[in-house]
Design a protein around this motif. Sequence first.
Motif, PDB file in Angstrom:
ATOM      1  N   GLU A  74       0.494  -1.229  -0.028  1.00 29.07           N
ATOM      2  CA  GLU A  74       0.016   0.184  -0.181  1.00 29.07           C
ATOM      3  C   GLU A  74       0.906   1.231   0.084  1.00 29.07           C
ATOM      4  O   GLU A  74       0.328   2.199  -0.922  1.00 29.07           O
ATOM      5  N   ARG A  75       1.955   1.148   0.729  1.00 29.55           N
ATOM      6  CA  ARG A  75       2.850   2.402   0.758  1.00 29.55           C
ATOM      7  C   ARG A  75       3.761   2.622  -0.566  1.00 29.55           C
ATOM      8  O   ARG A  75       3.529   3.578  -1.220  1.00 29.55           O
ATOM      9  N   GLU A  76       4.107   1.382  -1.188  1.00 31.51           N
ATOM     10  CA  GLU A  76       4.622   1.450  -2.560  1.00 31.51           C
ATOM     11  C   GLU A  76       3.635   2.054  -3.789  1.00 31.51           C
ATOM     12  O   GLU A  76       4.056   2.984  -4.462  1.00 31.51           O
ATOM     13  N   TYR A  77       2.236   1.516  -3.516  1.00 29.81           N
ATOM     14  CA  TYR A  77       1.288   1.960  -4.187  1.00 29.81           C
ATOM     15  C   TYR A  77       0.993   3.442  -4.111  1.00 29.81           C
ATOM     16  O   TYR A  77       0.926   4.146  -5.345  1.00 29.81           O
ATOM     17  N   SER A  78       0.912   3.702  -3.104  1.00 30.13           N
ATOM     18  CA  SER A  78       0.551   5.158  -2.723  1.00 30.13           C
ATOM     19  C   SER A  78       1.809   6.303  -3.265  1.00 30.13           C
ATOM     20  O   SER A  78       1.496   7.366  -4.156  1.00 30.13           O
ATOM     21  N   PHE A  79       3.162   5.628  -3.182  1.00 34.11           N
ATOM     22  CA  PHE A  79       4.171   6.295  -3.605  1.00 34.11           C
ATOM     23  C   PHE A  79       4.033   6.300  -5.242  1.00 34.11           C
ATOM     24  O   PHE A  79       4.314   7.496  -6.058  1.00 34.11           O
ATOM     25  N   LEU A  80       3.752   5.286  -5.965  1.00 37.58           N
ATOM     26  CA  LEU A  80       3.779   5.058  -7.395  1.00 37.58           C
ATOM     27  C   LEU A  80       2.481   6.200  -8.088  1.00 37.58           C
ATOM     28  O   LEU A  80       2.618   6.781  -8.940  1.00 37.58           O
ATOM     29  N   GLN A  81       1.497   6.260  -7.251  1.00 34.01           N
ATOM     30  CA  GLN A  81       0.401   7.153  -7.510  1.00 34.01           C
ATOM     31  C   GLN A  81       0.892   8.448  -7.615  1.00 34.01           C
ATOM     32  O   GLN A  81       0.716   9.272  -8.445  1.00 34.01           O
ATOM     33  N   GLN A  82       1.547   8.994  -6.643  1.00 35.40           N
ATOM     34  CA  GLN A  82       2.261  10.303  -6.309  1.00 35.40           C
ATOM     35  C   GLN A  82       2.845  10.553  -7.533  1.00 35.40           C
ATOM     36  O   GLN A  82       3.092  11.455  -8.312  1.00 35.40           O
ATOM     37  N   GLN A  83       3.880   9.720  -7.980  1.00 25.56           N
ATOM     38  CA  GLN A  83       4.800   9.867  -8.851  1.00 25.56           C
ATOM     39  C   GLN A  83       4.046   9.793 -10.380  1.00 25.56           C
ATOM     40  O   GLN A  83       4.563  10.814 -11.067  1.00 25.56           O
ATOM     41  N   VAL A  84       3.101   9.231 -10.606  1.00 26.95           N
ATOM     42  CA  VAL A  84       2.397   9.237 -11.600  1.00 26.95           C
ATOM     43  C   VAL A  84       1.682  10.465 -11.920  1.00 26.95           C
ATOM     44  O   VAL A  84       1.772  11.446 -12.989  1.00 26.95           O
ATOM     45  N   GLU A  85       1.085  11.288 -10.765  1.00 30.35           N
ATOM     46  CA  GLU A  85       0.370  12.278 -10.862  1.00 30.35           C
ATOM     47  C   GLU A  85       1.436  13.598 -11.048  1.00 30.35           C
ATOM     48  O   GLU A  85       1.178  14.476 -11.955  1.00 30.35           O
ATOM     49  N   GLN A  86       2.741  13.442 -10.426  1.00 34.35           N
ATOM     50  CA  GLN A  86       3.553  14.481 -10.557  1.00 34.35           C
ATOM     51  C   GLN A  86       4.198  14.486 -12.133  1.00 34.35           C
ATOM     52  O   GLN A  86       4.506  15.585 -12.867  1.00 34.35           O
ATOM     53  N   GLN A  87       4.312  13.333 -12.834  1.00 35.55           N
ATOM     54  CA  GLN A  87       4.776  13.162 -13.862  1.00 35.55           C
ATOM     55  C   GLN A  87       3.772  13.691 -14.813  1.00 35.55           C
ATOM     56  O   GLN A  87       4.095  14.308 -15.980  1.00 35.55           O
ATOM     57  N   LYS A  88       2.445  13.400 -14.616  1.00 30.91           N
ATOM     58  CA  LYS A  88       1.531  13.913 -15.474  1.00 30.91           C
ATOM     59  C   LYS A  88       1.400  15.316 -15.509  1.00 30.91           C
ATOM     60  O   LYS A  88       1.283  16.087 -16.921  1.00 30.91           O
ATOM     61  N   GLU A  89       1.612  16.019 -14.445  1.00 29.61           N
ATOM     62  CA  GLU A  89       1.715  17.477 -14.327  1.00 29.61           C
ATOM     63  C   GLU A  89       2.780  18.148 -14.934  1.00 29.61           C
ATOM     64  O   GLU A  89       2.819  19.267 -15.694  1.00 29.61           O
ATOM     65  N   ILE A  90       4.077  17.361 -14.858  1.00 27.64           N
ATOM     66  CA  ILE A  90       5.244  17.821 -15.560  1.00 27.64           C
ATOM     67  C   ILE A  90       5.126  17.837 -16.993  1.00 27.64           C
ATOM     68  O   ILE A  90       5.251  18.732 -17.836  1.00 27.64           O
ATOM     69  N   LEU A  91       4.418  16.998 -17.436  1.00 22.39           N
ATOM     70  CA  LEU A  91       4.356  16.448 -18.962  1.00 22.39           C
ATOM     71  C   LEU A  91       3.315  17.596 -19.500  1.00 22.39           C
ATOM     72  O   LEU A  91       3.282  18.112 -20.536  1.00 22.39           O
TER      73      LEU A  91
END
Length: 218
Positions: free
Chosen positions: A95-112
């Motif tokens: 769950e911690r890793e999944y939450s971290f991955l979700q945050q990374q995806v959202e950050q990457q989407k915003e950067i893109l």
Amino acid sequence: MSDFTPHLQDLIKQAGIPSLKALGRNAGVSERQILRLRRGEVKEIRVSVLAKLSQALKVSVSELVTGFSESSSVEPSVSTKNNENDLINRISELEREYSFLQQQVEQQKEILKQEFQQESLQVLESLLVQLPTAARACQENPQLPAANILPLVQKPLERLQQHWGVEAIASVGEEVSYDPQLHQLLDGTAQPGEKVKIRYVGYRQGEKLLTRAKVSPV
């Protein structure tokens, strides 16, 4: 070795997925990962793969882990207590890793998104700068050939600016106080605070200056 295929088939049915192969296609995972799930080898599946499967099956990652683990297919006993504790720890870790991955995806989407907007605005810069001046000329002289065509370009561009939060710095013909940070002199000289006339509109996006407005002394 336990067989979790019936349980998986129940889940794909609830999710409206026609088959196990379709699950692999929908989730974007290989048949090998599906096979691991059917065998209850959740601990061998990467977090990113579990995240994709959970989205496709419309269940949480923790439900996948508990529902497709070997310890869930046997009756609790003293010999399985350690396995249960390990499973709980594994769920928390996932769950911690999944939450971290979700945050990374959202950050990457915003950067893109920001990169796409920046590149698009650079391409459109000449049009953004020239169009308001051309539109002002057409207002003053409706007989110009471009008078009927300009609105077809101007309105979609204005909607794009509004959607992306791009604001014009004053308007063509407007007299404003000269600010070297926002204005670029086309001719003559001017001191900060002196009146200048907008010749070509400038733009900013939030706190970011995209292009300075081009001005002339009054």
